[in-house]
Scaffold this motif. Structure first.
Motif, PDB file in Angstrom:
ATOM      1  N   TYR A   1      -9.154   0.173  11.844  1.00 47.75           N
ATOM      2  CA  TYR A   1      -7.728   0.250  12.166  1.00 47.75           C
ATOM      3  C   TYR A   1      -7.468   1.473  13.029  1.00 47.75           C
ATOM      4  O   TYR A   1      -8.215   2.457  13.012  1.00 47.75           O
ATOM      5  CB  TYR A   1      -6.883   0.415  10.890  1.00 47.75           C
ATOM      6  CG  TYR A   1      -6.815  -0.788   9.995  1.00 47.75           C
ATOM      7  CD1 TYR A   1      -7.760  -0.977   8.983  1.00 47.75           C
ATOM      8  CD2 TYR A   1      -5.789  -1.711  10.112  1.00 47.75           C
ATOM      9  CE1 TYR A   1      -7.681  -2.070   8.129  1.00 47.75           C
ATOM     10  CE2 TYR A   1      -5.700  -2.803   9.260  1.00 47.75           C
ATOM     11  CZ  TYR A   1      -6.650  -2.975   8.274  1.00 47.75           C
ATOM     12  OH  TYR A   1      -6.563  -4.050   7.422  1.00 47.75           O
TER      13      TYR A   1
ATOM     14  N   PHE B   1      -9.487   2.160   1.888  1.00 51.90           N
ATOM     15  CA  PHE B   1      -9.510   2.889   3.148  1.00 51.90           C
ATOM     16  C   PHE B   1     -10.284   4.199   3.029  1.00 51.90           C
ATOM     17  O   PHE B   1     -10.249   4.868   1.989  1.00 51.90           O
ATOM     18  CB  PHE B   1      -8.081   3.204   3.599  1.00 51.90           C
ATOM     19  CG  PHE B   1      -7.371   2.033   4.223  1.00 51.90           C
ATOM     20  CD1 PHE B   1      -6.893   0.997   3.438  1.00 51.90           C
ATOM     21  CD2 PHE B   1      -7.190   1.968   5.598  1.00 51.90           C
ATOM     22  CE1 PHE B   1      -6.239  -0.087   4.014  1.00 51.90           C
ATOM     23  CE2 PHE B   1      -6.540   0.888   6.175  1.00 51.90           C
ATOM     24  CZ  PHE B   1      -6.061  -0.140   5.383  1.00 51.90           C
ATOM     25  N   GLY B   2     -10.906   4.568   4.134  1.00 48.89           N
ATOM     26  CA  GLY B   2     -11.509   5.880   4.237  1.00 48.89           C
ATOM     27  C   GLY B   2     -10.460   6.923   4.588  1.00 48.89           C
ATOM     28  O   GLY B   2      -9.294   6.591   4.788  1.00 48.89           O
ATOM     29  N   PRO B   3     -10.881   8.187   4.706  1.00 51.46           N
ATOM     30  CA  PRO B   3      -9.930   9.269   4.989  1.00 51.46           C
ATOM     31  C   PRO B   3      -9.463   9.302   6.434  1.00 51.46           C
ATOM     32  O   PRO B   3      -8.502  10.001   6.750  1.00 51.46           O
ATOM     33  CB  PRO B   3     -10.723  10.526   4.648  1.00 51.46           C
ATOM     34  CG  PRO B   3     -12.141  10.129   4.879  1.00 51.46           C
ATOM     35  CD  PRO B   3     -12.237   8.692   4.501  1.00 51.46           C
TER      36      PRO B   3
ATOM     37  N   GLN C   1      -4.043   4.058  13.854  1.00 53.59           N
ATOM     38  CA  GLN C   1      -2.674   4.374  13.456  1.00 53.59           C
ATOM     39  C   GLN C   1      -2.067   5.397  14.396  1.00 53.59           C
ATOM     40  O   GLN C   1      -2.652   6.474  14.608  1.00 53.59           O
ATOM     41  CB  GLN C   1      -2.609   4.881  12.019  1.00 53.59           C
ATOM     42  CG  GLN C   1      -1.175   5.057  11.492  1.00 53.59           C
ATOM     43  CD  GLN C   1      -1.130   5.351  10.005  1.00 53.59           C
ATOM     44  OE1 GLN C   1      -1.945   6.097   9.472  1.00 53.59           O
ATOM     45  NE2 GLN C   1      -0.167   4.754   9.301  1.00 53.59           N
TER      46      GLN C   1
ATOM     47  N   TYR D   1       0.842  -1.180   0.000  1.00 57.31           N
ATOM     48  CA  TYR D   1       0.000   0.000   0.000  1.00 57.31           C
ATOM     49  C   TYR D   1       0.884   1.240   0.000  1.00 57.31           C
ATOM     50  O   TYR D   1       2.002   1.233   0.497  1.00 57.31           O
ATOM     51  CB  TYR D   1      -0.900   0.041   1.257  1.00 57.31           C
ATOM     52  CG  TYR D   1      -2.022  -0.962   1.240  1.00 57.31           C
ATOM     53  CD1 TYR D   1      -1.782  -2.310   1.518  1.00 57.31           C
ATOM     54  CD2 TYR D   1      -3.327  -0.568   0.948  1.00 57.31           C
ATOM     55  CE1 TYR D   1      -2.815  -3.233   1.494  1.00 57.31           C
ATOM     56  CE2 TYR D   1      -4.366  -1.489   0.928  1.00 57.31           C
ATOM     57  CZ  TYR D   1      -4.096  -2.806   1.199  1.00 57.31           C
ATOM     58  OH  TYR D   1      -5.123  -3.731   1.175  1.00 57.31           O
TER      59      TYR D   1
ATOM     60  N   GLN E   1      -7.974  -3.784   0.089  1.00 58.82           N
ATOM     61  CA  GLN E   1      -8.819  -3.014   0.977  1.00 58.82           C
ATOM     62  C   GLN E   1      -8.820  -1.557   0.535  1.00 58.82           C
ATOM     63  O   GLN E   1      -7.795  -1.022   0.116  1.00 58.82           O
ATOM     64  CB  GLN E   1      -8.309  -3.118   2.420  1.00 58.82           C
ATOM     65  CG  GLN E   1      -8.405  -4.540   2.970  1.00 58.82           C
ATOM     66  CD  GLN E   1      -7.887  -4.660   4.374  1.00 58.82           C
ATOM     67  OE1 GLN E   1      -8.004  -3.745   5.186  1.00 58.82           O
ATOM     68  NE2 GLN E   1      -7.314  -5.806   4.691  1.00 58.82           N
TER      69      GLN E   1
ATOM     70  N   PRO F   1      -4.285   4.650   3.574  1.00 57.05           N
ATOM     71  CA  PRO F   1      -3.487   3.855   2.632  1.00 57.05           C
ATOM     72  C   PRO F   1      -4.272   3.546   1.367  1.00 57.05           C
ATOM     73  O   PRO F   1      -5.493   3.379   1.398  1.00 57.05           O
ATOM     74  CB  PRO F   1      -3.181   2.580   3.424  1.00 57.05           C
ATOM     75  CG  PRO F   1      -3.315   2.974   4.857  1.00 57.05           C
ATOM     76  CD  PRO F   1      -4.409   3.993   4.880  1.00 57.05           C
TER      77      PRO F   1
ATOM     78  N   TYR G   1     -12.542  -6.839  12.458  1.00 59.39           N
ATOM     79  CA  TYR G   1     -13.147  -6.811  11.140  1.00 59.39           C
ATOM     80  C   TYR G   1     -14.403  -7.675  11.094  1.00 59.39           C
ATOM     81  O   TYR G   1     -14.560  -8.609  11.890  1.00 59.39           O
ATOM     82  CB  TYR G   1     -12.152  -7.145  10.039  1.00 59.39           C
ATOM     83  CG  TYR G   1     -11.841  -8.599   9.794  1.00 59.39           C
ATOM     84  CD1 TYR G   1     -10.783  -9.212  10.440  1.00 59.39           C
ATOM     85  CD2 TYR G   1     -12.560  -9.338   8.851  1.00 59.39           C
ATOM     86  CE1 TYR G   1     -10.455 -10.520  10.179  1.00 59.39           C
ATOM     87  CE2 TYR G   1     -12.238 -10.649   8.593  1.00 59.39           C
ATOM     88  CZ  TYR G   1     -11.183 -11.233   9.251  1.00 59.39           C
ATOM     89  OH  TYR G   1     -10.860 -12.547   8.993  1.00 59.39           O
TER      90      TYR G   1
ATOM     91  N   PHE H   1      -8.940   4.476  11.099  1.00 58.68           N
ATOM     92  CA  PHE H   1      -9.344   4.262   9.712  1.00 58.68           C
ATOM     93  C   PHE H   1     -10.368   3.142   9.634  1.00 58.68           C
ATOM     94  O   PHE H   1     -10.279   2.139  10.356  1.00 58.68           O
ATOM     95  CB  PHE H   1      -8.139   3.870   8.845  1.00 58.68           C
ATOM     96  CG  PHE H   1      -7.175   4.972   8.572  1.00 58.68           C
ATOM     97  CD1 PHE H   1      -5.967   5.051   9.247  1.00 58.68           C
ATOM     98  CD2 PHE H   1      -7.473   5.946   7.620  1.00 58.68           C
ATOM     99  CE1 PHE H   1      -5.062   6.074   8.988  1.00 58.68           C
ATOM    100  CE2 PHE H   1      -6.587   6.967   7.355  1.00 58.68           C
ATOM    101  CZ  PHE H   1      -5.384   7.038   8.043  1.00 58.68           C
TER     102      PHE H   1
ATOM    103  N   LEU I   1      -4.789  -3.450  13.110  1.00 55.48           N
ATOM    104  CA  LEU I   1      -6.164  -3.892  12.900  1.00 55.48           C
ATOM    105  C   LEU I   1      -6.839  -4.093  14.250  1.00 55.48           C
ATOM    106  O   LEU I   1      -6.326  -4.810  15.115  1.00 55.48           O
ATOM    107  CB  LEU I   1      -6.178  -5.198  12.106  1.00 55.48           C
ATOM    108  CG  LEU I   1      -7.543  -5.833  11.853  1.00 55.48           C
ATOM    109  CD1 LEU I   1      -8.413  -4.923  10.989  1.00 55.48           C
ATOM    110  CD2 LEU I   1      -7.394  -7.193  11.173  1.00 55.48           C
TER     111      LEU I   1
ATOM    112  N   LEU J   1       0.104   1.039  12.023  1.00 58.68           N
ATOM    113  CA  LEU J   1      -1.278   0.751  11.642  1.00 58.68           C
ATOM    114  C   LEU J   1      -1.663  -0.614  12.199  1.00 58.68           C
ATOM    115  O   LEU J   1      -1.070  -1.627  11.842  1.00 58.68           O
ATOM    116  CB  LEU J   1      -1.378   0.783  10.120  1.00 58.68           C
ATOM    117  CG  LEU J   1      -2.747   0.789   9.463  1.00 58.68           C
ATOM    118  CD1 LEU J   1      -3.560   1.991   9.908  1.00 58.68           C
ATOM    119  CD2 LEU J   1      -2.588   0.808   7.939  1.00 58.68           C
TER     120      LEU J   1
END
Lengths: 115, 114
Positions: B35, B105-107, B37, A36, B103, A44, B48, B91, B45, B43
């Motif tokens: 996630y 990812f959102g902002p 960070q 990523y 995957q 990412p 899920y 995230f 997890l 980062l």
């Protein structure tokens, strides 16, 4: 203990050269490995996925290799450009038997391509 | 497609308060990930879901953290009570199925607990 390492925290290269980033892992047996890209202040972005039975994968200027014997993946950017400057993260899946699967990211390498 | 949507983008709260982070995954994706960070831990997890069912929550740090996915288009991550060490960027990501697909990812939500 389980660990993912990426070659260096930061890597500076000259524009036009090939950047090579390393991802090493211990005590994992991933079936898949992913790379990523992350820019500051953003989430990412997926680049490439490689399976354990694949040696190499390419996408435009990007190339990934996966050596399950060495427990290592190499990520190459050819003809690098300043726009390639970002942090690059490797990630792998970890089977947990009856407890599902985990997904683990490496610490990332911050790449700077100098004009 | 609008991509993964997260709200709020920034949250500042005082220690002890409840915090709720929200996520809307990409339509058609069956897996959703939360996630965290930080500079120190990178980062990580947290949890899920597959088809709205939590599959692995071993990354949830403490009982103060909880996550729900009441339907395919919405998920929440709640911290109650919040502590300063919870300060991080959170995230949300989604994928077609599970961890072996790319995957999206959102902002992110930047959480600051004072």
């Amino acid at each position: 203990s389980q660990k993912i390492e990426q070659n260096s925290e930061a890597l500076n290269i000259q524009e036009g050269k090939t950047a090579t980033l390393t991802c090493n892992y211990t005590n994992y047996s991933p079936a898949y490995l992913q790379w990523y890209r992350q820019d500051p202040g953003r989430g990412p972005v997926f680049l490439l996925l490689i399976r354990e039975n694949e040696k190499e994968k390419r996408k435009e200027r990007l190339k990934v290799t996966f050596d399950t014997t060495l427990k290592q993946s190499l990520f190459h950017i050819t003809a690098s450009q300043p726009a390639d400057s970002a942090t690059y993260l490797c990630a792998l899946d970890e089977a947990r038997g009856n407890y599902g699967q985990n997904f683990v990211f490496g610490p990332g390498t911050r790449l700077s391509v100098l004009p | 497609d609008a991509g993964v949507i997260q709200s709020p983008r920034h949250e500042v709260t005082e220690m002890g308060q409840e915090v709720t982070l929200r996520c809307k995954p990409i339509s058609g994706h069956n897996s959703l990930f939360w996630y965290r960070q930080t500079m120190m831990r990178g980062l990580e997890l947290l949890i899920y879901f597959n088809n709205n069912v939590p599959i692995d929550d071993s990354g949830m740090p403490e009982d103060r953290f909880s996550a729900k996915m009441p339907n395919a288009s919405f998920s929440t991550l709640k911290i109650q009570p919040s502590e300063p060490r919870d300060s991080a960027v959170y995230f949300c990501a989604s994928s077609l199925v599970g961890v072996r697909y790319e995957q999206y990812f959102g902002p992110g939500t930047r959480l600051t607990v004072t």
